[in-house]
Scaffold this motif. Structure first.
Motif, PDB file in Angstrom:
ATOM      1  N   ILE A 263      48.261  38.667  34.780  1.00  0.00           N
ATOM      2  CA  ILE A 263      46.891  38.988  35.180  1.00  0.00           C
ATOM      3  C   ILE A 263      46.743  40.479  35.445  1.00  0.00           C
ATOM      4  CG2 ILE A 263      45.117  38.592  36.942  1.00  0.00           C
ATOM      5  CD1 ILE A 263      46.572  35.755  37.297  1.00  0.00           C
ATOM      6  N   ILE A 264      47.698  41.056  36.148  1.00  0.00           N
ATOM      7  CA  ILE A 264      47.659  42.493  36.445  1.00  0.00           C
ATOM      8  C   ILE A 264      47.623  43.293  35.146  1.00  0.00           C
ATOM      9  CG2 ILE A 264      48.980  44.421  37.413  1.00  0.00           C
ATOM     10  CD1 ILE A 264      50.010  42.288  39.528  1.00  0.00           C
TER      11      ILE A 264
ATOM     12  N   VAL B 193      45.281  32.557  35.273  1.00  0.00           N
ATOM     13  CA  VAL B 193      45.807  32.847  33.936  1.00  0.00           C
ATOM     14  C   VAL B 193      45.017  32.060  32.904  1.00  0.00           C
ATOM     15  CG1 VAL B 193      47.789  32.573  32.389  1.00  0.00           C
ATOM     16  CG2 VAL B 193      48.111  33.545  34.657  1.00  0.00           C
ATOM     17  N   SER B 194      44.714  30.810  33.203  1.00  0.00           N
ATOM     18  CA  SER B 194      43.928  29.989  32.272  1.00  0.00           C
ATOM     19  C   SER B 194      42.568  30.621  32.008  1.00  0.00           C
ATOM     20  CB  SER B 194      43.738  28.582  32.846  1.00  0.00           C
ATOM     21  OG  SER B 194      44.975  27.947  33.017  1.00  0.00           O
ATOM     22  N   ASP B 195      41.921  31.128  33.071  1.00  0.00           N
ATOM     23  CA  ASP B 195      40.619  31.789  32.905  1.00  0.00           C
ATOM     24  C   ASP B 195      40.749  33.074  32.090  1.00  0.00           C
ATOM     25  OD1 ASP B 195      39.292  29.844  34.332  1.00  0.00           O
ATOM     26  OD2 ASP B 195      39.217  30.994  36.200  1.00  0.00           O
ATOM     27  N   VAL B 196      41.801  33.851  32.361  1.00  0.00           N
ATOM     28  CA  VAL B 196      42.023  35.115  31.646  1.00  0.00           C
ATOM     29  C   VAL B 196      42.240  34.846  30.161  1.00  0.00           C
ATOM     30  CG1 VAL B 196      43.635  37.050  31.376  1.00  0.00           C
ATOM     31  CG2 VAL B 196      42.840  36.396  33.654  1.00  0.00           C
ATOM     32  N   GLN B 197      42.958  33.791  29.845  1.00  0.00           N
ATOM     33  CA  GLN B 197      43.195  33.446  28.443  1.00  0.00           C
ATOM     34  C   GLN B 197      41.895  33.062  27.735  1.00  0.00           C
ATOM     35  OE1 GLN B 197      46.231  30.463  28.996  1.00  0.00           O
ATOM     36  NE2 GLN B 197      47.878  31.961  28.792  1.00  0.00           N
ATOM     37  N   LYS B 198      40.897  32.646  28.501  1.00  0.00           N
ATOM     38  CA  LYS B 198      39.579  32.317  27.936  1.00  0.00           C
ATOM     39  C   LYS B 198      38.669  33.545  27.894  1.00  0.00           C
ATOM     40  CE  LYS B 198      39.844  27.633  29.728  1.00  0.00           C
ATOM     41  NZ  LYS B 198      39.392  26.743  30.805  1.00  0.00           N
TER      42      LYS B 198
ATOM     43  N   SER C  93      54.264  37.934  56.321  1.00  0.00           N
ATOM     44  CA  SER C  93      55.455  38.529  56.927  1.00  0.00           C
ATOM     45  C   SER C  93      55.511  38.332  58.437  1.00  0.00           C
ATOM     46  CB  SER C  93      55.541  40.019  56.583  1.00  0.00           C
ATOM     47  OG  SER C  93      54.426  40.711  57.089  1.00  0.00           O
ATOM     48  N   HIS C  94      54.372  38.041  59.044  1.00  0.00           N
ATOM     49  CA  HIS C  94      54.328  37.814  60.488  1.00  0.00           C
ATOM     50  C   HIS C  94      54.144  36.339  60.824  1.00  0.00           C
ATOM     51  CE1 HIS C  94      53.518  42.133  60.064  1.00  0.00           C
ATOM     52  NE2 HIS C  94      54.301  42.186  61.116  1.00  0.00           N
ATOM     53  N   LYS C  95      54.557  35.497  59.891  1.00  0.00           N
ATOM     54  CA  LYS C  95      54.583  34.035  60.066  1.00  0.00           C
ATOM     55  C   LYS C  95      53.209  33.415  60.242  1.00  0.00           C
ATOM     56  CE  LYS C  95      59.015  34.456  59.928  1.00  0.00           C
ATOM     57  NZ  LYS C  95      59.421  34.931  58.646  1.00  0.00           N
ATOM     58  N   ILE C  96      52.191  34.034  59.645  1.00  0.00           N
ATOM     59  CA  ILE C  96      50.845  33.464  59.634  1.00  0.00           C
ATOM     60  C   ILE C  96      50.656  32.783  58.279  1.00  0.00           C
ATOM     61  CG2 ILE C  96      48.368  33.951  59.712  1.00  0.00           C
ATOM     62  CD1 ILE C  96      49.098  36.471  61.379  1.00  0.00           C
ATOM     63  N   THR C  97      50.410  31.480  58.313  1.00  0.00           N
ATOM     64  CA  THR C  97      50.225  30.727  57.074  1.00  0.00           C
ATOM     65  C   THR C  97      48.738  30.607  56.774  1.00  0.00           C
ATOM     66  OG1 THR C  97      52.262  29.484  57.457  1.00  0.00           O
ATOM     67  CG2 THR C  97      50.679  28.528  55.901  1.00  0.00           C
ATOM     68  N   VAL C  98      48.375  30.908  55.540  1.00  0.00           N
ATOM     69  CA  VAL C  98      46.976  30.840  55.098  1.00  0.00           C
ATOM     70  C   VAL C  98      46.888  29.957  53.862  1.00  0.00           C
ATOM     71  CG1 VAL C  98      46.429  33.121  56.030  1.00  0.00           C
ATOM     72  CG2 VAL C  98      47.162  32.902  53.655  1.00  0.00           C
ATOM     73  N   VAL C  99      45.674  29.565  53.542  1.00  0.00           N
ATOM     74  CA  VAL C  99      45.428  28.763  52.356  1.00  0.00           C
ATOM     75  C   VAL C  99      44.683  29.630  51.350  1.00  0.00           C
ATOM     76  CG1 VAL C  99      44.355  26.681  51.431  1.00  0.00           C
ATOM     77  CG2 VAL C  99      45.302  26.665  53.748  1.00  0.00           C
ATOM     78  N   ALA C 100      45.325  29.890  50.222  1.00  0.00           N
ATOM     79  CA  ALA C 100      44.697  30.690  49.159  1.00  0.00           C
ATOM     80  C   ALA C 100      43.590  29.875  48.500  1.00  0.00           C
ATOM     81  CB  ALA C 100      45.749  31.094  48.133  1.00  0.00           C
ATOM     82  N   ASP C 101      42.696  30.584  47.828  1.00  0.00           N
ATOM     83  CA  ASP C 101      41.598  29.916  47.116  1.00  0.00           C
ATOM     84  C   ASP C 101      42.088  29.157  45.887  1.00  0.00           C
ATOM     85  OD1 ASP C 101      39.577  30.988  48.858  1.00  0.00           O
ATOM     86  OD2 ASP C 101      39.731  32.890  47.769  1.00  0.00           O
ATOM     87  N   VAL C 102      43.014  29.762  45.152  1.00  0.00           N
ATOM     88  CA  VAL C 102      43.510  29.182  43.898  1.00  0.00           C
ATOM     89  C   VAL C 102      44.978  29.553  43.715  1.00  0.00           C
ATOM     90  CG1 VAL C 102      41.256  29.297  42.726  1.00  0.00           C
ATOM     91  CG2 VAL C 102      42.884  31.184  42.488  1.00  0.00           C
ATOM     92  N   LEU C 103      45.605  28.927  42.739  1.00  0.00           N
ATOM     93  CA  LEU C 103      46.938  29.339  42.304  1.00  0.00           C
ATOM     94  C   LEU C 103      46.798  30.423  41.236  1.00  0.00           C
ATOM     95  CD1 LEU C 103      48.600  25.830  41.852  1.00  0.00           C
ATOM     96  CD2 LEU C 103      48.849  27.381  43.809  1.00  0.00           C
ATOM     97  N   ALA C 104      47.750  31.329  41.187  1.00  0.00           N
ATOM     98  CA  ALA C 104      47.716  32.374  40.151  1.00  0.00           C
ATOM     99  C   ALA C 104      47.670  31.747  38.758  1.00  0.00           C
ATOM    100  CB  ALA C 104      48.920  33.300  40.294  1.00  0.00           C
ATOM    101  N   SER C 105      48.333  30.620  38.587  1.00  0.00           N
ATOM    102  CA  SER C 105      48.335  29.957  37.282  1.00  0.00           C
ATOM    103  C   SER C 105      46.934  29.522  36.858  1.00  0.00           C
ATOM    104  CB  SER C 105      49.284  28.754  37.285  1.00  0.00           C
ATOM    105  OG  SER C 105      48.926  27.836  38.295  1.00  0.00           O
ATOM    106  N   ASP C 106      46.068  29.200  37.824  1.00  0.00           N
ATOM    107  CA  ASP C 106      44.684  28.839  37.498  1.00  0.00           C
ATOM    108  C   ASP C 106      43.926  30.031  36.920  1.00  0.00           C
ATOM    109  OD1 ASP C 106      45.149  26.277  38.522  1.00  0.00           O
ATOM    110  OD2 ASP C 106      44.423  26.845  40.527  1.00  0.00           O
TER     111      ASP C 106
END
Length: 106
Positions: free
Chosen positions: A92-93, A59-64, A44-57
């Motif tokens: 995931i939540i 979901v694949s683990d949760v399904q396993k 919200s304060h225009k700081i861009t970060v790099v996440a570790d993974v995508l949420a979709s990644d």
């Protein structure tokens, strides 16, 4: 313990990274997950970060059967609304909640 922190465009940076910092300092495995299509997420304060993974990644683990012990949903607008609209984050939540894990919205 495995914790996922969701990052969506417009998230509140302090609400996302204070828990990440504190939990990692005490040895908790914390993964930041982008709700978007790329790992880059702008707060919200225009700081861009790099996440570790995508949420979709995750979901694949949760399904396993690899359900995280906890999820953290940072506030900020429109970040909180964007997490709510993220189908993968919602899946995931719900899995964490149904497994008796911790769901924390800041």
């Amino acid at each position: 313990m495995n914790v996922v922190v969701f990052l969506a465009e417009g998230f509140e940076e302090v609400e996302a990274f204070t828990p990440v910092d504190y939990l990692r300092r005490v040895g908790v495995n914390v993964i930041t997950a982008s709700c978007g299509k790329t790992l880059n997420v702008t707060g919200s304060h225009k700081i861009t970060v790099v996440a570790d993974v995508l949420a979709s990644d995750i979901v694949s683990d949760v399904q396993k059967g690899n359900v995280p012990d906890a999820v953290i949903i940072p506030g900020g607008m429109p970040g909180a609304s964007n997490v709510a609209e993220c189908e993968k984050a919602s899946q995931i939540i719900n899995e964490v909640y149904n497994a008796g894990g911790i769901t924390a919205a800041i």
